[in-house]
Design an enzyme around this catalytic site. Structure first.
Site, short mmCIF file in Angstrom:
data_model
loop_
_atom_site.label_atom_id
_atom_site.label_comp_id
_atom_site.label_asym_id
_atom_site.label_seq_id
_atom_site.Cartn_x
_atom_site.Cartn_y
_atom_site.Cartn_z
N CYS A 65 14.19 -2.50 -30.29
CA CYS A 65 14.70 -3.59 -31.09
C CYS A 65 16.21 -3.58 -31.24
CB CYS A 65 14.10 -3.49 -32.49
SG CYS A 65 14.25 -1.83 -33.16
N ASN A 298 15.18 1.31 -34.77
CA ASN A 298 15.45 1.03 -33.36
C ASN A 298 15.28 2.33 -32.60
OD1 ASN A 298 16.35 0.26 -30.87
ND2 ASN A 298 18.44 -0.19 -31.49
N GLY A 299 14.22 2.45 -31.82
CA GLY A 299 13.99 3.69 -31.09
C GLY A 299 12.51 3.99 -30.98
N MET A 552 7.98 18.53 -1.32
CA MET A 552 6.93 17.79 -0.61
C MET A 552 5.69 17.57 -1.47
SD MET A 552 8.20 16.67 2.10
CE MET A 552 6.75 15.90 2.77
N GLU A 967 18.36 7.41 -3.96
CA GLU A 967 19.45 7.34 -4.92
C GLU A 967 20.79 7.80 -4.36
OE1 GLU A 967 19.77 10.38 -8.11
OE2 GLU A 967 17.75 10.92 -7.49
N LYS A 1013 9.00 14.79 -9.98
CA LYS A 1013 9.50 15.38 -11.22
C LYS A 1013 9.78 14.29 -12.24
CE LYS A 1013 13.78 15.71 -8.63
NZ LYS A 1013 14.79 16.59 -8.05
N CYS A 1178 7.75 15.77 10.64
CA CYS A 1178 7.61 16.71 9.53
C CYS A 1178 6.33 17.53 9.69
CB CYS A 1178 7.58 15.95 8.21
SG CYS A 1178 7.18 16.95 6.77
N CYS A 1184 12.24 21.63 1.98
CA CYS A 1184 13.26 20.58 1.90
C CYS A 1184 14.44 21.02 1.03
CB CYS A 1184 12.65 19.31 1.31
SG CYS A 1184 11.11 18.80 2.08
N CYS A 1189 14.79 23.07 6.99
CA CYS A 1189 13.71 22.35 7.68
C CYS A 1189 13.80 22.62 9.18
CB CYS A 1189 13.83 20.86 7.39
SG CYS A 1189 12.63 19.86 8.31
#
Length: 1571
Positions: A65, A298-299, A552, A967, A1013, A1178, A1184, A1189
């Site tokens: 909120c 708020n939270g 993996m 990413e 993760k 692979c 990894c 590898c």
């Protein structure tokens, strides 16, 4: 729309007000007293949540909120206060939410003081009630059932309760309401609303009057509950002599439109709280709108279940001095009918009104600041917080609480500052506090005398009797001085560490572990569930003090699907934060976390005295052998432990099966209850008696059962619960034990094994054991932190897990209240598994047992089933390379076989006879269309090699599908060719996220969590940061990178909505995707994400992928994709939101059958990761993270990369054959198109032939629930576009004025006002510029915007090179986020008082998380910034005059100059760039996180002094900074006060480059210097 709303409503709200459909039921402007306006009876409730069905559970709903507060410091009431509060509320509309019907908001409201003049008039004129003088009566708005008889019963109940407390009822009034602009859902559940007036007896004080009103309300509420569903719609908004709340299922603009009272000129107040709600659902709830009775929130409270459990237990000893024997009438102290905010409000009320604590002290107690690790904390404050911790655990999570009792009004922020809160103070003693600045648009700058923010853990309080703001420090000094806390703490607290050292000194226990420990026997190890992998892969690496890493993902079955025995902890999956609240970084933000916890008997919560802190402090829940020895064998200062044997006869288990185990658990609980009754302060559950004839009740079952039994008896808070066990070994074991109630755990067998292995490894046993304890303790912190929980005291008993495969009998006895949606095994199977472990420990015939080795981590012939078998990998690579359908069919058969033993989808059979006739294959949608629904997973350049990354992109572009950058960003050189990834990911690291990057995308994916993760960030070690990766990520080659958990600009659902808005502004043509990971509640999160205007949602399984993570996360966090996908699909359909979003399944999909099952469960698109990697070569070595590898797939090593033999065609072949297999299934099932197949769970059923003893106990019907049946009118897939609402934004209005100059490359200047609802300014224009000029942009200052006012969130988002934005005024959160080469300047208004402009460094100018992820450009802020300034800056230059906590966190490049003070934890995780900080008091080093940086004086280097001066001069020139001019006027003296913050790794690389330069390698050195 009323006059005070118009200036800020703009077309957005005006248009919304006109959209009310004529067909909607409406009563119009009415007083409920009019018989003509009475609604027809209906059965719906004012909180119309659907029943629990399928995988949807209304108990999982979340909300967030915007909060505001307007007040007069002297307590002078006025009409202006109320109008300004309404204005602030409407100006935070974007922080609220609405569902399918834009006129049915998620909820909004206002709380004010009682408006006496107004009430006196309307009570007299409308209800013939003569009110007494102000303060001599109470009023309250009451929601009533629409059924007349039920409404009268509710009124009678409340009147009777009021009279029972000796109070006089003056009468009822029906406030006029107007529902003509409300949406259909709001009207359908609209309650009757009446106002009750109650007189105060002359003998009662104002405070005691509030107490009696509180008691009356609680008695009435309990009475209504007892009468059943007919009175479910009875709800008391407030009943007070001081305050009143008006709220409902309304949009912000509707609050004043709906309640006529609020528009009256004589409705005046000296204060007002307002609240705008954003829920994750579209289901109406009038009561859940806020403000509540004493606060608005708020939270999110992450530890709610544990807090509620403890409150229930505390009822056993709770006794109010004021209420005496009536105290029990206030129970229950917590309620499942209320949200987290509602329960928090209940607890605050109880502490204040029944416990006699001042309201602000109650809030401090429930949301304490981070005191445990703060070395700068005064002792008086430490004593205060330590005392309060003995009374109650923190209610942990991101929270900004605004609260009032009429006498005080204030706000408090959580310990980590995870919600925004800014305030102004004016010359005429008004205060405006809100989630944003600029919400009262008409306020003139010359009226403002202070601009501030609420800091982490701090409190803002106005005392109307004293007529001013009480400073946080002064307030806490006053509260702490009220009682001798330090004296009580010193006298009462006993520390377990002291107990141990005292007994060691006396020789009563061993001083240290044995120097020559022996490995526990195989008998013991097998019986306790150890395997060889546990010792070698989990325990042995912990001798370094860290939990081991893997990669993996996980491809073994859930415990309930496994044919192998599993320990009970393996039936639980850790929950994690995503979207609705943020996780925490337990390494970089360790300063807010704590493992210490007081245990043992608690005193009366409603009293405050020395008995409160007569408790035992345990520094961490992982106990040493010495600590357990002390507990078992000694007493200390009146503390001793009662030991309960948790073993039972093996013979009983063999003869009685589950009944024997259940009986043993019952006996343990009975003994625990008896020990508590006898006054035992501590209990130790011990399995030391385990032997060939005695087997242990698994410690988790015993602990959970005792904890729940004592809660049920309301005695849990009377005792500490310790566990002495052989079976706790890995972090997850400890996390579950603590999460289900253990105060301390001693893993005695693990310690012995660690000691024995240490001797072999040449390490001192004591060192290895200590390191193991450290590793496990940190592992617990990590598990806590991924849910956003800071303290183990709050985590303990909070049950932050989902059970998978445990039946009701186990849940009800041992884990009451935990979610187990698929049901599952009972005590009989648990007993059978325990016997299998025992039989492996003590084989028949007395032979020596073999040490168990199931192959749980690595495939082992004859061991645990794995999805990725060697045979299947070989078959896949053969099929991919030969493009032979026969080879693929062989592979597919192997995958189907593996599926049956490892996945939920493997238990299903596809198709039922007679539903649809088969269709010819020629009529089925072609593979060329199906593959367009395929995407590869988000695997970053860094986790995989450049060759692999580019091969995936080429393959997907050839197919017409989409590859994902991950990413790590993408080299701009790839944007124009077939190596371009259509999906550009935006993750917490923000690596390489620029305007040009975002512009060159078809889809922008926000990574909220990662299957490997979830709830965590990650790291890329320096040896993986090559020149290419450094360039792509905008960082320095050779310097390690940290990817933080997503907690910087995504604190909650409203913040995600802002990021979606940012990205849509940066590329309106791209669809915006949000990646979630499957867990319980992901459906309601997905609904919230859809309401936040995402176009696309990915549901990823918890199986993981290339991402490196600790084994605890890989194995024990995240649910299978089938459950999350089905839950999301069902919930979106139920909410009427499925038509707005594309739903993608992503989770170890390997075959056409996998795709078909995913589609039948609701998936529209499909992600592949491991499969394409295997196709490229692979071999699942799971290395990894080690950069080793052997086939060049997941390494940056140049030599190993040469071994990469994969080709794009291999992936094309594989996915094309997957699509052809899909077509075959479609033909058999009678579907001509994929769209027809989506959500058709009627074509799935459980295959009995694939079940075994454990899996046969599952109830898979919730997964197979037909979403269409839940909402027959809803589409099953995306059919409509989201309305992102960017077309009428300020950027679009100004774009025509600059378009020609951008096209021609000329200069232009535009002036404009700006207000807080003008969000993401500059992003749309940057997108246009990037399309024309690419990464290079335009010359500096080519396009100038000169703005004046209060800029909205994300000012200058990804502002491109060549654009300059200056704001005279101030800005909100995220200013300069992703700055991409542009220039951003914010300076105070020239209309401000001279004292503010002169001392701008004492006043706020920009909000939290400014310059997050900036990659290039410059920013000059003449004033202070909030928390998390310059986080993940990788190349921008920033000058600011003060920052809050966590400044320069994770920074990897650029420069940051701070001409003022900083908050705590500066430079945490900073690995690159340089910061210059003005340290006038010489105390900066105390606030700087020194883990990765070094400090030096700027005066030590001429180059540094020159660089710094150039930045200060630029700041003075661009902002007119008085601060900068003062420093420059005496530069030689000033520069000596500056500290240089230099990351150690960065310094190392600079030195290496300098050495290379000296040898002739100048180019590389130059690159490093500019990083």
């Amino acid at each position: 729309m009323h006059s005070f709303v118009q200036p800020i409503a703009r077309s957005r709200l005006a248009a919304a007000a006109r959209r009310a459909a004529a067909a909607r039921p409406a009563r119009g402007l009415s007083s409920s007293s009019s018989s003509s306006s009475a609604p027809a009876p209906r059965s719906t409730q004012l909180s119309r949540f659907p029943a629990k069905q399928g995988l949807y559970d209304p108990a999982l709903e979340k909300d967030s909120c915007g909060v505001g507060l307007v007040a007069h410091l002297k307590g002078v009431p006025s009409r202006a206060i109320v109008k300004d509060a309404g204005l602030a509320l409407v100006n935070m509309e974007h922080r609220g939410g609405c569902g399918c019907d834009p006129q049915s908001g998620d909820g909004a409201g206002i709380q004010t003081a009682l408006p006496h003049d107004f009430f006196a008039r309307v009570a007299r004129d409308e209800a013939s009630i003569k009110l007494p003088a102000p303060g001599a009566y109470a009023a309250g708005n009451i929601f009533l059932p629409v059924d007349a008889d039920a409404a009268q019963k509710a009124k009678d109940l409340l009147v009777h309760a009021v009279k029972a407390q000796g109070l006089e009822v003056l009468g009822w009034r029906k406030p006029p309401t107007d529902n003509s602009t409300l949406g259909a859902m709001s009207v359908e559940t609209e309650p009757l609303i009446e106002q009750l007036f109650v007189a105060k007896p002359a003998a009662l004080s104002s405070t005691d009057f509030e107490r009696e009103l509180y008691m009356a309300r609680r008695v009435a509420e309990n009475g209504a509950k007892a009468l059943g569903p007919a009175l479910d719609d009875f709800y008391v908004c407030t009943l007070s002599g001081r305050t009143i709340t008006y709220k409902g299922q309304l949009t912000t603009a509707q609050v004043f439109e709906y309640y006529s009272d609020l528009r009256q000129d004589d409705y005046m107040s000296h204060m007002a709280l307002v609240h705008s709600r954003f829920s994750t659902n579209t289901f109406p709830s009038w009561p859940r709108a806020q403000p509540n009775r004493m606060l608005c929130h708020n939270g999110e409270i992450n530890t709610l279940k544990g807090n509620k459990n403890m409150l229930t237990s505390r009822e056993g000893v709770a006794h109010s001095t004021y209420f005496g024997e009536r105290t029990a009438q206030l129970f229950p102290l917590a309620s499942d009918d209320h949200s987290d905010s509602g329960n928090f409000d209940m607890c605050v009320e109880m502490l204040a009104l029944a416990g006699g604590r001042p309201l602000h002290e109650a809030v401090m107690m429930m949301i304490p600041e981070a005191w445990q690790r703060n070395a700068e904390l005064p002792e008086w404050k430490r004593a205060f917080y330590e005392f309060q911790s003995c009374a109650m655990e923190p209610w942990d999570g991101p929270a900004m609480m605004a609260f009032t009792d009429g006498r005080f009004v204030g706000a408090n922020l959580d310990r980590n500052g995870l919600r925004p809160c800014r305030f102004y103070v004016t010359k005429d003693d008004h205060v405006i506090l809100a989630s944003e600045v600029g919400v009262v648009a008409h306020l003139k700058e010359e009226e403002v005398v202070r601009k501030g923010r609420l800091e982490p853990g701090r409190m803002f309080l106005i005392d109307f009797e004293k007529g001013g703001i009480i400073d946080d420090l002064a307030l806490k000094q006053e509260v702490a001085a009220a009682r001798p806390y330090a004296e009580w703490v010193k006298a009462g607290l006993v520390r377990l560490s002291e107990w141990v050292t005292t007994k060691q000194a006396a020789g009563e226990i061993a001083a240290a572990p044995s120097d020559a420990p022996t490995m526990p026997s195989t008998h013991v190890l097998n019986a306790a569930g150890y395997t060889r992998e546990h010792l070698e892969m989990i325990l042995r690496p912990m001798a370094t003090g860290k939990e081991p890493l893997g990669s993996m993902g996980v491809d073994t079955p859930l415990a309930v699907l496994s044919s192998m025995p599993r320990m009970p902890s393996h039936y639980f999956k850790q929950l994690f934060a995503q979207v609705t609240n943020p996780p925490i970084d337990p390494i970089r933000e360790a300063s807010v976390m704590s493992l210490a916890c007081p245990v043992g008997p608690e005193a009366n919560l409603l009293d405050c005295g020395p008995s409160t802190c007569r408790r035992l402090v345990v520094d961490e829940p992982v106990l040493t052998l010495e600590a357990m020895d002390a507990l078992l064998t000694t007493t200390y200062k009146g503390w001793s432990a009662t030991t309960i044997d948790t073993t039972f006869p093996v013979a009983d288990a063999r003869s009685g099966g589950g009944s024997a185990l259940r009986a043993a658990i019952g006996r343990i609980c009975e003994q625990a209850s008896a020990a508590v009754s006898s006054g035992a302060p501590l209990i130790v559950l011990s399995d030391r008696a385990m032997s060939e004839t005695q087997m242990a009740v698994p410690s988790l079952l015993a602990t959970g059962a005792v904890h729940q039994a004592l809660i049920a008896a309301k005695t849990r808070t009377n005792v500490g619960l310790m566990v002495d066990t052989a079976d706790a070994k890995e972090v997850h074991d400890f996390a579950t034990l603590v999460g289900y109630g253990a105060d301390g755990v001693c893993p005695r067998v693990a310690y012995s094994a660690m000691g024995a292995m240490a001797v072999k490894d040449g390490v001192a046993p004591s060192t290895a054991m200590s390191k193991y304890q450290k590793a496990v303790s940190f592992g617990i912190l990590k598990v806590m932190s991924k849910m956003g929980i800071s303290t183990v005291q709050s985590y303990k008993g909070a049950q932050i897990f989902e059970a998978v495969g445990l039946g009701d009998e186990v849940i009800n006895v041992c884990f009451t209240g935990s979610t187990s949606r698929l049901k599952g095994i009972g005590f009989d199977v648990l007993t059978a598994d325990a016997l299998r472990y025992h039989d492996a420990a003590y084989p028949q015939g007395g032979r020596t047992p073999d040490f168990l080795n199931f192959g749980d981590y690595h495939w082992r012939d004859g061991g645990e089933a794995h999805y990725n078998t060697p045979a299947a990998m070989v078959a896949l690579q053969l099929a991919a390379r030969t493009n032979a359908r026969s080879a693929y069919d062989a592979y597919s058969a192997l995958i189907d076989e593996a599926n049956a033993g490892t996945t939920i989808r493997g238990l299903f059979q596809i198709g039922k006879d007679g539903i649809l006739p088969e269709v010819p294959l020629s009529e089925v949608e072609p593979a060329s269309e199906i593959v367009k629904r395929f995407a590869t997973g988000a695997m970053s350049l860094g986790s995989i090699s450049p060759e692999t990354h580019e091969a995936l992109a080429k393959a997907m572009n050839a197919l017409g599908g989409r590859s994902n950058t991950g990413e790590g960003g993408e080299d701009p050189l790839r944007f124009a060719d077939n190596r371009r990834s259509a999906i550009k990911q935006v993750a917490s690291g923000r690596f390489g996220v620029t305007s040009n990057y975002l512009t060159n995308a078809d889809e922008l994916q926000i990574k909220m969590a990662q299957g490997a993760k979830p709830g965590e960030g990650g790291e890329l070690p320096g040896y993986k940061v090559t020149e290419l990766i450094g360039k792509t990520r905008g960082t320095t080659p050779g310097v390690g990178l940290i990817s933080p958990p997503p907690h910087h600009d995504i604190y909650s659902i409203e913040d995600l909505a802002q990021l979606i808005y940012d990205l849509k502004s940066a590329n309106s043509e791209a669809r915006i995707s949000v990646k979630l990971v499957s867990e319980v509640g992901v459906g309601v999160v997905a609904a919230g994400v859809a309401k936040a205007k995402a176009d696309h949602i990915v549901i990823s399984g918890g199986d993981g992928g290339t991402g490196a993570a600790v084994w605890t996360s890989i194995k024990h966090a995240g649910m299978p994709v089938e459950i999350g996908l089905a839950e999301a699909h069902q919930t979106l359909v139920l909410n009427g939101l499925r038509s707005r979003v594309v739903l993608q399944a992503d989770g170890q999909l390997k075959s056409g059958r996998d795709v078909v099952v995913a589609a039948l469960l609701g998936g529209e698109e499909f992600g592949f990761a491991t499969g394409p990697l295997i196709a490229l070569g692979c071999i699942m070595m799971r290395k990894c993270h080690l950069n080793t590898c052997p086939v060049g797939v997941a390494t940056q090593d140049e030599e190993l990369r040469k071994k990469f033999e994969g080709q794009p065609e291999h992936v094309v072949n594989f996915l094309w054959m997957v699509a052809e297999e899909v077509r075959g299934y479609m033909s058999q099932l009678g579907f001509r198109s994929m769209s027809e197949m989506i959500g058709r769970t009627d074509r799935l059923s459980v295959d009995p032939a694939k079940l075994h003893a454990k899996s046969a106990t599952l109830d898979l019907s919730p997964i197979l629930m037909s979403a269409q049946a839940l909402n027959p009118e809803s589409p099953m897939f995306k059919t409509m576009a989201q309305d992102h609402g960017i077309a009428d934004r300020l950027d679009f209005k100004l774009l025509p004025q600059v378009r020609a100059a951008i096209d021609a490359g000329t200069r232009v200047t535009v002036e404009s006002p700006i207000v807080n609802i003008d969000r993401s300014f500059g992003a749309i224009i940057s997108n246009y510029l990037s399309k024309r000029h690419g990464e290079a942009g335009m010359p500096a200052g080519s396009v100038r915007f000169v703005l004046k006012g209060h800029a909205g969130q994300s000012l200058g988002f990804v502002l491109a090179r060549g654009i300059s934005v200056s704001v005279e005024g101030d800005a909100n959160d995220y200013a300069g986020k992703g700055l991409s080469g542009g220039e951003l300047v914010v300076f105070p208004s020239s209309e401000l008082d001279e004292s503010i402009r002169t001392n701008a460094h004492d006043h706020m100018i920009v909000g939290n998380t400014s310059l997050y992820g900036a990659t290039d450009g410059s920013a000059f802020f003449r004033g202070r910034a909030g928390e998390r300034f310059c986080v993940r800056n990788s190349g921008a230059v920033a000058v600011v005059e003060g920052v809050g906590d966590h400044g320069c966190e994770y920074m990897t490049g650029g420069r940051c100059v701070v001409l003022g003070s900083t908050g705590n934890n500066f430079a945490a995780g900073m690995s690159g760039g340089i910061a210059y900080v003005l340290d006038e008091e010489g105390t900066f080093h105390r606030r700087c996180n020194m883990e990765m940086v070094s400090l030096s004086s700027v005066a030590d280097s001429q180059a540094d002094m020159a660089e710094l001066r150039s930045y200060v001069e630029a700041h003075a020139a661009k902002t007119g900074s008085v601060r900068a001019e003062q420093l420059l006027s005496n530069w030689e003296a000033s520069v000596g006060k500056f500290v240089k913050v230099l990351p150690n790794d960065y310094a190392r690389v600079l030195a290496e480059r300098a050495a290379l330069s000296a040898l002739g390698g100048g180019a590389s050195a130059g690159k490093a210097q500019t990083a």
